[in-house]
Design an enzyme around this catalytic site. Structure first.
Site, PDB file in Angstrom:
ATOM      1  N   ASP A 186       8.699  10.250  15.424  1.00 21.12           N
ATOM      2  CA  ASP A 186       8.862   9.391  16.523  1.00 21.12           C
ATOM      3  C   ASP A 186       8.834   7.831  16.284  1.00 21.12           C
ATOM      4  OD1 ASP A 186       6.266   8.839  16.181  1.00 21.12           O
ATOM      5  OD2 ASP A 186       5.405   9.391  18.090  1.00 21.12           O
ATOM      6  N   GLU A 200       6.533   6.227  14.531  1.00 21.88           N
ATOM      7  CA  GLU A 200       5.330   5.687  14.368  1.00 21.88           C
ATOM      8  C   GLU A 200       5.101   5.382  13.005  1.00 21.88           C
ATOM      9  OE1 GLU A 200       1.880   7.716  15.570  1.00 21.88           O
ATOM     10  OE2 GLU A 200       2.492   7.470  17.689  1.00 21.88           O
ATOM     11  N   ARG A 216       6.677 -20.390  14.326  1.00 19.50           N
ATOM     12  CA  ARG A 216       7.286 -21.175  15.200  1.00 19.50           C
ATOM     13  C   ARG A 216       6.571 -21.375  16.435  1.00 19.50           C
ATOM     14  NH1 ARG A 216      13.615 -20.407  14.094  1.00 19.50           N
ATOM     15  NH2 ARG A 216      12.662 -18.214  14.063  1.00 19.50           N
ATOM     16  N   HIS A 228       5.046 -23.019   8.896  1.00 18.42           N
ATOM     17  CA  HIS A 228       5.709 -23.826   9.769  1.00 18.42           C
ATOM     18  C   HIS A 228       4.935 -25.048   9.993  1.00 18.42           C
ATOM     19  CE1 HIS A 228       8.921 -25.289  12.582  1.00 18.42           C
ATOM     20  NE2 HIS A 228       7.878 -25.201  13.425  1.00 18.42           N
ATOM     21  N   ASP A 231      14.584 -32.682  11.466  1.00 13.63           N
ATOM     22  CA  ASP A 231      13.784 -33.034  12.633  1.00 13.63           C
ATOM     23  C   ASP A 231      12.678 -33.825  12.448  1.00 13.63           C
ATOM     24  OD1 ASP A 231      11.859 -31.113  12.125  1.00 13.63           O
ATOM     25  OD2 ASP A 231      12.933 -29.402  13.057  1.00 13.63           O
ATOM     26  N   LYS A 287      16.434 -34.282  16.848  1.00 16.17           N
ATOM     27  CA  LYS A 287      16.904 -33.169  17.329  1.00 16.17           C
ATOM     28  C   LYS A 287      16.095 -32.948  18.527  1.00 16.17           C
ATOM     29  CE  LYS A 287      15.362 -28.685  15.890  1.00 16.17           C
ATOM     30  NZ  LYS A 287      15.070 -27.640  14.988  1.00 16.17           N
TER      31      LYS A 287
HETATM   32  C1  R5P Z   1      12.414 -25.715  13.674  1.00 17.37           C
HETATM   33  O1  R5P Z   1      11.210 -26.391  13.985  1.00 17.37           O
HETATM   34  C2  R5P Z   1      12.630 -25.427  12.271  1.00 17.37           C
HETATM   35  O2  R5P Z   1      11.768 -26.014  11.414  1.00 17.37           O
HETATM   36  C3  R5P Z   1      13.785 -24.976  11.787  1.00 17.37           C
HETATM   37  O3  R5P Z   1      14.473 -26.307  11.813  1.00 17.37           O
HETATM   38  C4  R5P Z   1      14.652 -23.829  12.902  1.00 17.37           C
HETATM   39  O4  R5P Z   1      13.737 -22.889  13.128  1.00 17.37           O
HETATM   40  C5  R5P Z   1      15.806 -23.378  12.463  1.00 17.37           C
HETATM   41  O5  R5P Z   1      16.278 -22.652  13.386  1.00 17.37           O
HETATM   42  P1  R5P Z   1      17.760 -22.413  13.417  1.00 17.37           P
HETATM   43  O6  R5P Z   1      18.516 -22.159  11.893  1.00 17.37           O
HETATM   44  O7  R5P Z   1      18.208 -21.347  14.326  1.00 17.37           O
HETATM   45  O8  R5P Z   1      18.514 -23.677  14.047  1.00 17.37           O
END
Ligand code: R5P
Length: 319
Positions: free
Chosen positions: A40, A42, A99, A133, A172, A196
């Site tokens: 199933d 599991e 994330r 992250h 970012d 970003k």
């Molecule tokens: C975001 O804060 C992460 O550091 C990556 O920049 C992001 O998760 C990448 O995701 P994607 O490739 O879908 O833009």
């Protein structure tokens, strides 16, 4: 009386057994994969190795399918705890849900905190990750959490390229300290930051708004922790080229490459992508000339050696 107390036992699930095998080879230790499935769906875990008073290391990225691999992890920890392991270390090279580490809008969970609580409740004594992250997530766990840097494996590969007029860019604002660390290690001329804006109502959607820093006539290396749909990366690369860069390359420790990410990168101005095998390497990037994969096996094996011997991980692997 003979005793096997204090010995090492390596376990892995189905998410990246190849990486675990490589770590096992470096440590000269057999790796056990105790996962099977009932009809199933599991998950069933049965470890065919005595773990009583042994040091158990579970090498298992919680990569896609994330929920399935998390469940494998919880059950392996529980099996080791109930088999009287002396200490259980979960080595999670890629940490799914990392994330979702804060309450960035009303009525959302802090998913990563909840996952860590389940790992702790299952019986793990220690966590090891690679480029988690956000560093502050270590506070979600009561015990020790060693976060290793993928740069240990990536920098030697990038150095071989001898990239001139190098500027390192963060795609970012949250990745700036990671970009600065790479810039120092690679002796780059400068650091640039791409702004970003994420669309909080649409998953994986973001827009690049501008750049701080000089990229004109430079060879730019974008540093990110992960590539998921490659939207962030390709948007940043396009903007960097529009601003007059000579070339653009990218580094990301975790190569998720969801949806049409590889195709997007193939069609983009990005010359090369450097990534690692924290996530099982996808067939589309093997033998693709744009992609270079550096293995984190040695990094993980060395970290496990340090944990067992009591040597400093920061002095040995983070200088
Ligand atoms: C975001 O804060 C992460 O550091 C990556 O920049 C992001 O998760 C990448 O995701 P994607 O490739 O879908 O833009």
């Amino acid at each position: 009386m003979t005793t096997s107390a204090g010995q090492i036992v390596l376990l892995t699930g189905t998410s990246n057994p190849k990486l675990a095998e490589e770590v096992g080879k470096l440590l000269n230790t057999e790796v056990y994969n105790p996962i099977t499935k009932f009809a199933d769906g599991e998950i069933r875990v049965k470890v065919n190795k005595n773990m009583r008073r042994n040091e158990v290391f579970i090498i298992h990225p919680t990569a896609p399918p994330v929920n399935e691999h998390l469940m494998e992890l919880f059950l392996m920890i529980d099996a080791a705890k109930r088999a009287s392991a002396a200490e259980i270390t979960v080595v999670i090279p890629y940490f799914g849900y990392a994330r979702q580490d804060r309450k960035e809008q009303p009525r959302v969970p802090i998913s990563s905190s909840l996952i860590v609580k389940i790992i702790e409740t299952s019986g793990a004594n220690r966590i090891v990750t690679v480029d988690i992250h956000s560093d502050q997530q270590q506070g979600f766990f009561f015990g020790p959490w060693d976060n290793l840097y993928g740069s240990y494996s990536l920098i030697p590969v990038i150095e071989k390229k001898q990239i001139q007029d190098l500027v390192v860019a963060s795609p970012d604002k949250n990745g700036v300290s990671r970009a600065v660390a790479f810039a120092k290690r690679l002796d780059a001329e400068g650091v640039a930051i791409v702004f970003k804006e994420r669309d909080l109502d649409v998953n994986n959607k973001s827009e690049t708004l501008g750049i701080i820093g000089e990229v004109k006539d430079k060879n730019v290396l974008i540093i990110d922790d992960m590539i998921d749909t490659a939207g962030t990366l390709v948007n940043a690369a396009n903007l960097i080229m529009e601003k007059g860069a000579k070339s653009v390359r990218a580094v990301a420790t975790h190569g998720l490459f969801s949806a049409d990410a590889v195709e997007k990168i193939n069609q983009s101005p990005i010359e090369e992508v450097f990534t690692t095998d924290t996530i099982s390497v996808q067939p589309e990037i093997v033998n693709n000339p744009k992609f270079t994969v550096a293995s984190v096996a040695e990094l993980l094996a060395e970290a496990i050696r340090c944990i067992r011997s009591g040597e400093s991980i920061s002095e040995r692997l983070m200088t």
